[in-house]
Design a protein around this motif. Structure first.
Motif, PDB file in Angstrom:
ATOM      1  N   PHE A   5      66.138   2.361  -1.383  1.00 21.61           N
ATOM      2  CA  PHE A   5      65.353   2.998  -0.282  1.00 21.61           C
ATOM      3  C   PHE A   5      64.287   4.527  -1.145  1.00 21.61           C
ATOM      4  CE2 PHE A   5      66.810   5.992   2.769  1.00 21.61           C
ATOM      5  CZ  PHE A   5      66.014   5.348   4.103  1.00 21.61           C
ATOM      6  N   VAL A   6      63.543   4.166  -0.705  1.00 18.28           N
ATOM      7  CA  VAL A   6      62.659   5.659  -0.946  1.00 18.28           C
ATOM      8  C   VAL A   6      62.878   6.727   0.320  1.00 18.28           C
ATOM      9  CG1 VAL A   6      60.210   6.538  -1.906  1.00 18.28           C
ATOM     10  CG2 VAL A   6      61.561   4.793  -2.786  1.00 18.28           C
ATOM     11  N   THR A   7      63.034   7.762   0.126  1.00 18.43           N
ATOM     12  CA  THR A   7      62.847   8.439   1.418  1.00 18.43           C
ATOM     13  C   THR A   7      62.028   9.444   1.326  1.00 18.43           C
ATOM     14  OG1 THR A   7      64.176  10.407   0.415  1.00 18.43           O
ATOM     15  CG2 THR A   7      65.577   9.338   1.092  1.00 18.43           C
ATOM     16  N   ASP A   8      61.198  10.329   2.534  1.00 21.01           N
ATOM     17  CA  ASP A   8      60.209  11.118   3.135  1.00 21.01           C
ATOM     18  C   ASP A   8      58.821  10.008   2.336  1.00 21.01           C
ATOM     19  OD1 ASP A   8      61.559  13.774   2.637  1.00 21.01           O
ATOM     20  OD2 ASP A   8      62.023  12.254   0.951  1.00 21.01           O
ATOM     21  N   ALA A   9      58.678   9.273   2.924  1.00 20.06           N
ATOM     22  CA  ALA A   9      57.352   8.549   3.315  1.00 20.06           C
ATOM     23  C   ALA A   9      56.381   9.724   3.656  1.00 20.06           C
ATOM     24  CB  ALA A   9      57.855   7.028   3.805  1.00 20.06           C
ATOM     25  N   GLN A  10      56.454  10.162   4.534  1.00 24.49           N
ATOM     26  CA  GLN A  10      55.331  10.699   4.808  1.00 24.49           C
ATOM     27  C   GLN A  10      54.190  11.349   3.606  1.00 24.49           C
ATOM     28  OE1 GLN A  10      53.141  10.602   7.138  1.00 24.49           O
ATOM     29  NE2 GLN A  10      52.045  12.448   7.296  1.00 24.49           N
ATOM     30  N   GLN A  11      55.287  11.943   2.666  1.00 25.24           N
ATOM     31  CA  GLN A  11      54.716  12.951   1.584  1.00 25.24           C
ATOM     32  C   GLN A  11      54.220  11.687   0.655  1.00 25.24           C
ATOM     33  OE1 GLN A  11      55.676  16.080   0.261  1.00 25.24           O
ATOM     34  NE2 GLN A  11      56.871  16.155   2.264  1.00 25.24           N
ATOM     35  N   ARG A  12      53.173  12.484   0.187  1.00 25.50           N
ATOM     36  CA  ARG A  12      51.737  12.247  -0.655  1.00 25.50           C
ATOM     37  C   ARG A  12      52.208  11.453  -1.554  1.00 25.50           C
ATOM     38  NH1 ARG A  12      48.867  15.308  -3.919  1.00 25.50           N
ATOM     39  NH2 ARG A  12      49.731  17.462  -2.787  1.00 25.50           N
ATOM     40  N   LYS A  13      53.607  11.889  -2.729  1.00 27.18           N
ATOM     41  CA  LYS A  13      53.846  11.183  -3.731  1.00 27.18           C
ATOM     42  C   LYS A  13      55.088  10.351  -3.491  1.00 27.18           C
ATOM     43  CE  LYS A  13      57.862  14.904  -2.809  1.00 27.18           C
ATOM     44  NZ  LYS A  13      58.231  16.140  -3.664  1.00 27.18           N
ATOM     45  N   ALA A  14      55.469   9.957  -2.361  1.00 25.17           N
ATOM     46  CA  ALA A  14      55.881   8.591  -1.815  1.00 25.17           C
ATOM     47  C   ALA A  14      54.844   7.209  -1.916  1.00 25.17           C
ATOM     48  CB  ALA A  14      56.860   8.468  -0.580  1.00 25.17           C
ATOM     49  N   VAL A  15      53.675   7.206  -2.054  1.00 23.83           N
ATOM     50  CA  VAL A  15      52.788   6.671  -2.289  1.00 23.83           C
ATOM     51  C   VAL A  15      52.406   6.012  -3.946  1.00 23.83           C
ATOM     52  CG1 VAL A  15      50.231   5.455  -1.721  1.00 23.83           C
ATOM     53  CG2 VAL A  15      51.837   7.254  -0.046  1.00 23.83           C
ATOM     54  N   PRO A  16      52.628   6.531  -4.937  1.00 28.29           N
ATOM     55  CA  PRO A  16      52.954   5.931  -6.369  1.00 28.29           C
ATOM     56  C   PRO A  16      54.280   5.779  -6.357  1.00 28.29           C
ATOM     57  CG  PRO A  16      52.436   8.642  -6.204  1.00 28.29           C
ATOM     58  CD  PRO A  16      51.770   7.939  -4.786  1.00 28.29           C
ATOM     59  N   ILE A  17      55.107   6.082  -5.468  1.00 26.27           N
ATOM     60  CA  ILE A  17      56.675   5.850  -6.484  1.00 26.27           C
ATOM     61  C   ILE A  17      57.049   4.326  -5.521  1.00 26.27           C
ATOM     62  CG2 ILE A  17      59.031   6.746  -5.719  1.00 26.27           C
ATOM     63  CD1 ILE A  17      58.036   9.115  -5.812  1.00 26.27           C
ATOM     64  N   VAL A  18      56.312   4.429  -4.265  1.00 23.02           N
ATOM     65  CA  VAL A  18      56.834   2.774  -3.666  1.00 23.02           C
ATOM     66  C   VAL A  18      55.938   2.451  -4.526  1.00 23.02           C
ATOM     67  CG1 VAL A  18      56.352   1.610  -1.350  1.00 23.02           C
ATOM     68  CG2 VAL A  18      56.733   3.650  -1.292  1.00 23.02           C
ATOM     69  N   ARG A  19      54.569   2.032  -5.015  1.00 23.32           N
ATOM     70  CA  ARG A  19      53.559   1.472  -6.013  1.00 23.32           C
ATOM     71  C   ARG A  19      53.981   0.998  -7.040  1.00 23.32           C
ATOM     72  NH1 ARG A  19      48.020   4.534  -4.339  1.00 23.32           N
ATOM     73  NH2 ARG A  19      47.306   3.127  -2.648  1.00 23.32           N
ATOM     74  N   SER A  20      54.751   2.119  -7.155  1.00 21.94           N
ATOM     75  CA  SER A  20      55.456   1.770  -8.655  1.00 21.94           C
ATOM     76  C   SER A  20      56.390   0.537  -8.837  1.00 21.94           C
ATOM     77  CB  SER A  20      55.386   3.438  -9.583  1.00 21.94           C
ATOM     78  OG  SER A  20      56.631   2.677 -10.562  1.00 21.94           O
ATOM     79  N   LEU A  21      57.091   1.310  -8.363  1.00 25.82           N
ATOM     80  CA  LEU A  21      58.825   0.162  -8.065  1.00 25.82           C
ATOM     81  C   LEU A  21      57.845  -1.530  -7.139  1.00 25.82           C
ATOM     82  CD1 LEU A  21      61.195   2.637  -6.362  1.00 25.82           C
ATOM     83  CD2 LEU A  21      60.708   2.314  -8.919  1.00 25.82           C
ATOM     84  N   GLY A  22      57.040  -1.234  -6.106  1.00 24.30           N
ATOM     85  CA  GLY A  22      56.989  -2.745  -6.198  1.00 24.30           C
ATOM     86  C   GLY A  22      56.426  -3.166  -6.911  1.00 24.30           C
ATOM     87  N   ARG A  23      55.486  -2.592  -7.527  1.00 24.43           N
ATOM     88  CA  ARG A  23      55.021  -3.795  -8.999  1.00 24.43           C
ATOM     89  C   ARG A  23      55.424  -3.927 -10.036  1.00 24.43           C
ATOM     90  NH1 ARG A  23      49.787   0.799  -9.093  1.00 24.43           N
ATOM     91  NH2 ARG A  23      48.501  -0.142  -7.150  1.00 24.43           N
ATOM     92  N   HIS A  24      56.907  -3.367  -9.777  1.00 25.34           N
ATOM     93  CA  HIS A  24      57.400  -3.571 -11.226  1.00 25.34           C
ATOM     94  C   HIS A  24      58.913  -5.268 -10.145  1.00 25.34           C
ATOM     95  CE1 HIS A  24      56.500  -0.777 -13.229  1.00 25.34           C
ATOM     96  NE2 HIS A  24      56.675  -1.556 -14.782  1.00 25.34           N
ATOM     97  N   HIS A  71      76.285  -0.860   5.208  1.00 24.50           N
ATOM     98  CA  HIS A  71      75.460  -2.172   6.075  1.00 24.50           C
ATOM     99  C   HIS A  71      74.496  -2.520   4.663  1.00 24.50           C
ATOM    100  CE1 HIS A  71      77.827   0.173   9.214  1.00 24.50           C
ATOM    101  NE2 HIS A  71      78.643  -1.028   9.064  1.00 24.50           N
ATOM    102  N   ASN A  72      73.816  -2.216   3.786  1.00 25.33           N
ATOM    103  CA  ASN A  72      72.807  -2.327   3.782  1.00 25.33           C
ATOM    104  C   ASN A  72      73.253  -2.387   1.793  1.00 25.33           C
ATOM    105  OD1 ASN A  72      70.183  -3.483   5.707  1.00 25.33           O
ATOM    106  ND2 ASN A  72      71.065  -1.330   6.213  1.00 25.33           N
ATOM    107  N   THR A  73      72.546  -3.715   1.311  1.00 25.94           N
ATOM    108  CA  THR A  73      72.588  -3.322   0.011  1.00 25.94           C
ATOM    109  C   THR A  73      71.306  -2.425  -1.433  1.00 25.94           C
ATOM    110  OG1 THR A  73      74.425  -5.112   0.373  1.00 25.94           O
ATOM    111  CG2 THR A  73      73.315  -4.878  -2.673  1.00 25.94           C
ATOM    112  N   TYR A  74      72.125  -1.383  -1.559  1.00 27.55           N
ATOM    113  CA  TYR A  74      70.903  -1.220  -2.571  1.00 27.55           C
ATOM    114  C   TYR A  74      70.498  -0.705  -3.827  1.00 27.55           C
ATOM    115  CZ  TYR A  74      68.159  -0.045   2.338  1.00 27.55           C
ATOM    116  OH  TYR A  74      67.566  -0.023   2.983  1.00 27.55           O
ATOM    117  N   ASP A  75      70.547  -1.359  -5.530  1.00 26.26           N
ATOM    118  CA  ASP A  75      70.493  -1.067  -6.040  1.00 26.26           C
ATOM    119  C   ASP A  75      70.437   0.950  -6.548  1.00 26.26           C
ATOM    120  OD1 ASP A  75      70.416  -3.473  -7.588  1.00 26.26           O
ATOM    121  OD2 ASP A  75      69.403  -3.855  -5.950  1.00 26.26           O
ATOM    122  N   ALA A  76      69.711   1.192  -5.965  1.00 25.14           N
ATOM    123  CA  ALA A  76      69.237   2.932  -5.750  1.00 25.14           C
ATOM    124  C   ALA A  76      68.607   3.151  -4.197  1.00 25.14           C
ATOM    125  CB  ALA A  76      68.714   2.840  -7.167  1.00 25.14           C
ATOM    126  N   LEU A  77      69.319   5.023  -4.643  1.00 21.99           N
ATOM    127  CA  LEU A  77      68.743   5.705  -3.012  1.00 21.99           C
ATOM    128  C   LEU A  77      67.794   6.626  -4.329  1.00 21.99           C
ATOM    129  CD1 LEU A  77      67.548   7.111  -1.036  1.00 21.99           C
ATOM    130  CD2 LEU A  77      70.538   7.836  -1.505  1.00 21.99           C
TER     131      LEU A  77
END
Length: 387
Positions: A5-24, A71-77
């Motif tokens: 779960f990644v917070t602050d999705a409006q921040q510009r830096k959230a985009v490369p963070i989401v992409r990095s994790l998703g590509r793995h 109520h949701n299973t996450y490996d990391a926040l």
């Protein structure tokens, strides 16, 4: 299947963070308090959620977050900005019952956010700093003005970017300017002014739970907006082992865990890098380190879920990354706009990348424009248009 779960999705830096994790192959759920958040539009964002504002209603935000994790299973926040890090670090023990949260405790976090405490710790560890004056009584400033050299900088202990920073050129202006900043940012620091001409450098690092360095990277700013000082709009990877050593020394003195950036500016009078501040979170230029060979988001995920990771300190130098919109604003406001080096009009190159633009994942660009339109029209009008 792994979930983060990644917070602050409006921040510009959230985009490369989401992409990095998703590509793995990691499933990413992104959250923010506004529907029109850039990272929501990434193809690597599996789901998105809207949560209560962590700044306007922090108690509601934490209550929502705890319930969501239950109520949701996450490996990391991953709380990636001050807005969420402040409440998350305050409730860290409770949140860690439900998932891994790779951040320091609130006391340590606040030490890193407070420039005054940061400077004191740095001086104790022989890290060069600008001459700094700590004020405990506003009336002290009158006497201080008579014995220090000018210009000086009034700098809030806690603020984002260049907010609250004031440059004072004369003795007569110091007291009134200090009082004005003090009203909003209590007891700001007074520092000597580091003249222009020296490089601005950032040491980006990841440390494990034992405060052992697991990755480090250095960039130098080439341009920023505002031109007088603000977020970088163009930056380049550089080799600076001595600077890495100083940055890591400071973070280890804090018993740091997770990611952070230590910012320095070279004083052209003696060619010495001097500490500016610690950015105790993911930094806005995170894309540069990723494309240069150090994937901090994925490495942080590995440290959070596996306990450790093989150290990585080698990366490609000479790689550049730009925030195109910010660089355009720099171009417009810089009187030497047509003599910039490198040129603003250099849009392509093997070693030139962008924070947001991506042929592989164009959605966040649309999200950026939708977000700006939503802000321009106002929330109520935007809701009315989409009923």
């Amino acid at each position: 299947m792994a979930w983060v779960f990644v917070t602050d999705a409006q921040q510009r830096k959230a985009v490369p963070i989401v992409r990095s994790l998703g590509r793995h192959g990691i499933q990413v759920v992104a959250g923010d308090s506004t529907r029109w958040s850039m990272a929501f539009f990434s193809k690597y964002c599996t789901h998105w959620v809207i949560y209560p504002s962590p700044t306007e209603t922090p108690d509601l935000f934490i209550g929502w977050l705890i319930d969501h994790l239950k109520h949701n299973t996450y490996d990391a926040l991953f709380p990636i900005d001050e807005k969420t890090l402040d409440p998350v670090t305050q409730h860290l023990k409770e949140l860690c019952k439900y998932t891994a949260v790779p951040v320091v405790d609130h006391s340590t976090y606040m030490k890193a956010r407070d420039k005054g405490q940061t400077i004191r710790i740095a001086l104790e560890n022989d890290i060069p700093c600008p001459k700094t004056y700590f004020v405990s009584d506003v009336e002290e400033v009158r006497a201080l003005a008579e014995r220090i050299d000018f210009p000086v900088v009034i700098k809030p202990r806690q603020s984002q970017g260049s907010r609250g920073i004031v440059y004072v050129q004369s003795r007569s202006k110091l007291y009134p300017e200090y009082c004005r900043i003090h009203e909003r940012y209590p007891f700001p620091l007074i520092q000597e002014f580091i003249p222009p001409g020296g490089e601005a450098l950032g040491v980006e690092a990841l440390l494990n739970k034992d405060s052992e360095p697991r990755a480090a990277f250095v960039h130098r700013r080439l341009r920023e907006y505002p031109v007088s000082g603000g977020p970088s709009t163009l930056r380049e990877s550089v080799h600076a082992p001595d600077l890495i050593e100083m940055g890591l020394r400071l973070l280890k003195a804090l018993n740091w865990y997770g990611v952070a950036m230590v910012e320095f500016k070279v004083d052209p009078r003696d060619n010495t890098p001097k500490l500016m501040e610690i950015n105790p979170k993911f930094w806005g230029s995170i894309q540069l380190s990723i494309v240069s060979g150090i994937d901090f988001p994925y490495l942080l995920y590995c440290v959070a879920t596996e306990g450790d990771v093989t150290p990585i300190f080698d990366y490609q130098v000479g790689v550049r990354c730009r925030w195109l919109l910010g660089d355009f604003l720099h171009f417009l406001s810089n009187p030497n706009r047509f003599r910039l080096q490198p040129s603003f009009f250099q849009f392509w190159g093997d070693n030139l990348h962008d924070d947001i633009l991506s042929r592989d994942d164009p959605g966040p660009v649309l999200g950026m424009f939708v977000s700006y339109l939503a802000q321009a029209f106002g929330r109520k009008l935007w809701r009315d248009l989409w009923r």
